[in-house]
Design a protein around this motif. Structure first.
Motif, PDB file in Angstrom:
ATOM      1  N   GLN A 179       5.990  10.176  -7.761  1.00  0.00           N
ATOM      2  CA  GLN A 179       6.468   9.624  -6.496  1.00  0.00           C
ATOM      3  C   GLN A 179       7.412   8.463  -6.795  1.00  0.00           C
ATOM      4  OE1 GLN A 179       2.956   8.154  -4.526  1.00  0.00           O
ATOM      5  NE2 GLN A 179       2.052   7.371  -6.410  1.00  0.00           N
ATOM      6  N   SER A 181       7.243   5.850  -5.335  1.00  0.00           N
ATOM      7  CA  SER A 181       6.481   4.632  -5.017  1.00  0.00           C
ATOM      8  C   SER A 181       6.355   3.722  -6.236  1.00  0.00           C
ATOM      9  CB  SER A 181       5.085   4.990  -4.498  1.00  0.00           C
ATOM     10  OG  SER A 181       5.190   5.911  -3.440  1.00  0.00           O
ATOM     11  N   GLN A 184       8.330   0.600  -6.027  1.00  0.00           N
ATOM     12  CA  GLN A 184       7.783  -0.544  -5.264  1.00  0.00           C
ATOM     13  C   GLN A 184       7.254  -1.598  -6.237  1.00  0.00           C
ATOM     14  OE1 GLN A 184       4.833   0.080  -2.250  1.00  0.00           O
ATOM     15  NE2 GLN A 184       5.649   2.076  -1.624  1.00  0.00           N
ATOM     16  N   ARG A 205       5.882  17.113 -10.103  1.00  0.00           N
ATOM     17  CA  ARG A 205       4.453  17.434  -9.978  1.00  0.00           C
ATOM     18  C   ARG A 205       4.206  18.827 -10.516  1.00  0.00           C
ATOM     19  NH1 ARG A 205       2.905  14.942  -4.026  1.00  0.00           N
ATOM     20  NH2 ARG A 205       4.018  12.991  -4.430  1.00  0.00           N
ATOM     21  N   GLN A 218      12.739  12.194  -3.573  1.00  0.00           N
ATOM     22  CA  GLN A 218      12.188  11.336  -2.513  1.00  0.00           C
ATOM     23  C   GLN A 218      13.097  10.131  -2.310  1.00  0.00           C
ATOM     24  OE1 GLN A 218       8.212  10.243  -3.831  1.00  0.00           O
ATOM     25  NE2 GLN A 218       7.320  12.008  -2.776  1.00  0.00           N
ATOM     26  N   PHE A 258      -3.057   7.321   2.338  1.00  0.00           N
ATOM     27  CA  PHE A 258      -2.390   7.092   1.053  1.00  0.00           C
ATOM     28  C   PHE A 258      -2.998   5.811   0.505  1.00  0.00           C
ATOM     29  CE2 PHE A 258       0.713   9.188   3.804  1.00  0.00           C
ATOM     30  CZ  PHE A 258       1.077  10.285   3.034  1.00  0.00           C
ATOM     31  N   VAL A 261      -1.437   2.191   1.129  1.00  0.00           N
ATOM     32  CA  VAL A 261      -1.168   1.635   2.460  1.00  0.00           C
ATOM     33  C   VAL A 261      -2.423   1.672   3.325  1.00  0.00           C
ATOM     34  CG1 VAL A 261       1.331   2.004   2.635  1.00  0.00           C
ATOM     35  CG2 VAL A 261      -0.225   3.887   3.133  1.00  0.00           C
ATOM     36  N   GLY A 292       5.505  10.068   4.166  1.00  0.00           N
ATOM     37  CA  GLY A 292       4.369   9.220   4.516  1.00  0.00           C
ATOM     38  C   GLY A 292       4.815   7.779   4.654  1.00  0.00           C
ATOM     39  N   PHE A 316       7.458   3.293   2.964  1.00  0.00           N
ATOM     40  CA  PHE A 316       7.546   4.712   3.342  1.00  0.00           C
ATOM     41  C   PHE A 316       8.141   5.509   2.188  1.00  0.00           C
ATOM     42  CE2 PHE A 316      11.322   2.512   4.910  1.00  0.00           C
ATOM     43  CZ  PHE A 316      12.359   3.281   4.385  1.00  0.00           C
TER      44      PHE A 316
HETATM   45  N1  DAH Z   1       4.318   8.516  -2.329  1.00  0.00           N
HETATM   46  C1  DAH Z   1       3.785   9.346  -1.278  1.00  0.00           C
HETATM   47  C2  DAH Z   1       3.805  10.783  -1.739  1.00  0.00           C
HETATM   48  O1  DAH Z   1       4.617  11.129  -2.571  1.00  0.00           O
HETATM   49  C3  DAH Z   1       4.585   9.181  -0.013  1.00  0.00           C
HETATM   50  C4  DAH Z   1       4.358   7.837   0.603  1.00  0.00           C
HETATM   51  C5  DAH Z   1       3.360   7.672   1.527  1.00  0.00           C
HETATM   52  C6  DAH Z   1       5.152   6.766   0.221  1.00  0.00           C
HETATM   53  C7  DAH Z   1       3.136   6.458   2.108  1.00  0.00           C
HETATM   54  C8  DAH Z   1       4.913   5.506   0.785  1.00  0.00           C
HETATM   55  C9  DAH Z   1       3.895   5.381   1.740  1.00  0.00           C
HETATM   56  O2  DAH Z   1       5.621   4.437   0.466  1.00  0.00           O
HETATM   57  O3  DAH Z   1       3.718   4.161   2.291  1.00  0.00           O
HETATM   58  O4  DAH Z   1       3.071  11.586  -1.266  1.00  0.00           O
END
Ligand code: DAH
Length: 356
Positions: A179, A181, A184, A205, A218, A258, A261, A292, A316
């Motif tokens: 991800q 993420s 972040q 994945r 993403q 998730f 969050v 998400g 997100f």
């Molecule tokens: N990283 C999550 C995924 O790949 C998606 C996601 C969900 C990103 C909620 C976020 C979040 O920043 O707040 O499934």
């Protein structure tokens, strides 16, 4: 009386005349000549059959001269065959020359930016206008950034949802990020709050079927400041989706889980293909999940030493492939990964920066 020997000698002369009178020495004419002389019903074969009638005392000499005839013809045919091969070679060389440096014809396929790139550019432009900074992050990353710091410790069951590719290193566990993420964490460790970033990228994945590819894309977003609320998150996402899909685009938020969050939600877009009526693309639900979101979990702030009493934030993550699919109403996600030049060239009308 003419003997077989006389006939053999005469035939050798005749064969040479035949061979010399060939208009063109090509593989076909040489083969015709061979069949005429040495084929099953050929002249030489018939002569061999006539051996039966030769008196015994003459057989030896007759046989000798016939063998001479046959081997001479074979040798001449070999020479002719190589001449025929030369003929083929030269006729290929003499064909209209192919100049690969000539400019291509006008109507050949045009190159174009990939729909995922177009979608990414469009979103980044939008976010920049909202004051976001664009961040990049590593595709191979330490487990810490992709999981642990995002409130997914080693034995957390939610890790199962993101089965990934692990890389062997001496020092630590590394993964192909599952991800965006992970960015972040990199961003928060580099910057002090307040923070407003977006980060697009490739993710991986262990997943491959009709609606999943092992590599996909993403775009991640993170806003950290004082008094950031879920209403800010909803407003931001809605305004972004309106500017991409038009003011009539409908979105909905469904509560979801998730680990990084709390509260968390999934964002659905009304299917642009059937306008919510239900079709194959949205599996008759009228909606398509595009990502998400949620309010940053205090454990995540703790992992990067942000004060969760003072700051709040939202995050997100959206699927760029899904968003491109919705935008151009593509019937199959795999079209984006097949590299079909015909499909791809259709996007040449969407130059960089032009409305998609
Ligand atoms: N990283 C999550 C995924 O790949 C998606 C996601 C969900 C990103 C909620 C976020 C979040 O920043 O707040 O499934």
């Amino acid at each position: 009386m003419t003997t077989i020997m006389d006939r053999a000698n005469a035939l050798l002369i005749e064969f040479e005349q035949n061979a010399n009178s060939l208009e063109k020495v090509t593989p076909d004419t040489v083969e015709e000549l061979r069949i005429h002389w040495l084929g099953k019903k050929g002249i030489v074969t018939k002569l061999f059959e006539d051996m039966r009638h030769v008196p015994n005392e003459e057989k030896r000499d007759a046989g000798k001269s016939m063998n001479v005839l046959k081997t001479s013809i074979e040798a001449s045919l070999d020479v002719l065959k190589s001449k025929a091969a030369d003929f083929v070679f030269h006729s290929i060389l003499n064909r209209a020359p192919l100049d690969i440096t000539l400019p291509s014809q006008k109507d050949t396929l045009k190159g174009a930016l990939h729909p995922i790139t177009l979608m990414q550019q469009k979103l980044l432009k939008e976010f920049r206008q909202h004051g976001f900074t664009v961040y990049d992050g590593p595709e191979t990353d330490f487990d810490f950034y992709n999981f642990t710091a995002l409130n997914l410790p080693a034995d957390h069951p939610a890790r199962d949802m993101q089965d990934t590719f692990h890389l062997k290193t001496n020092q630590d566990i590394m993964v192909l990020r599952t991800q965006t993420s992970n960015i972040q964490i990199h961003a928060m460790l580099q910057e002090k709050p307040p923070l407003r970033i977006v980060a697009p990228g490739r993710v991986y994945r262990v997943d491959s079927d009709q609606t999943h590819t092992p590599i996909f894309h993403q775009i991640e977003g993170l806003v950290v400041d004082k008094k950031i609320s879920f209403a800010d998150l909803k407003g931001m996402i809605q305004s972004m989706l309106h500017s991409v899909y038009g003011a009539t685009a409908k979105t909905r938020f469904r509560p979801s889980y998730f680990p990084f969050v709390e509260p968390g939600a999934e964002v659905d877009m009304q299917c642009t293909h059937c306008q919510g009526k239900g079709c194959k693309i949205c599996k008759n639900t009228g909606w398509l999940e595009i990502g998400g979101c949620g309010m940053v979990h205090p454990n995540v702030f703790e992992a990067v030493s942000y004060d969760s009493e003072e700051y709040t934030g939202f995050a997100f993550g959206f699927g760029l492939d899904r968003m491109a699919m919705l935008n151009w109403q593509l019937p199959d996600l795999r079209q984006l990964f097949e590299g079909d030049a015909g499909f791809q060239s259709q996007f040449s009308v969407f130059a960089e920066g032009a409305p998609c």
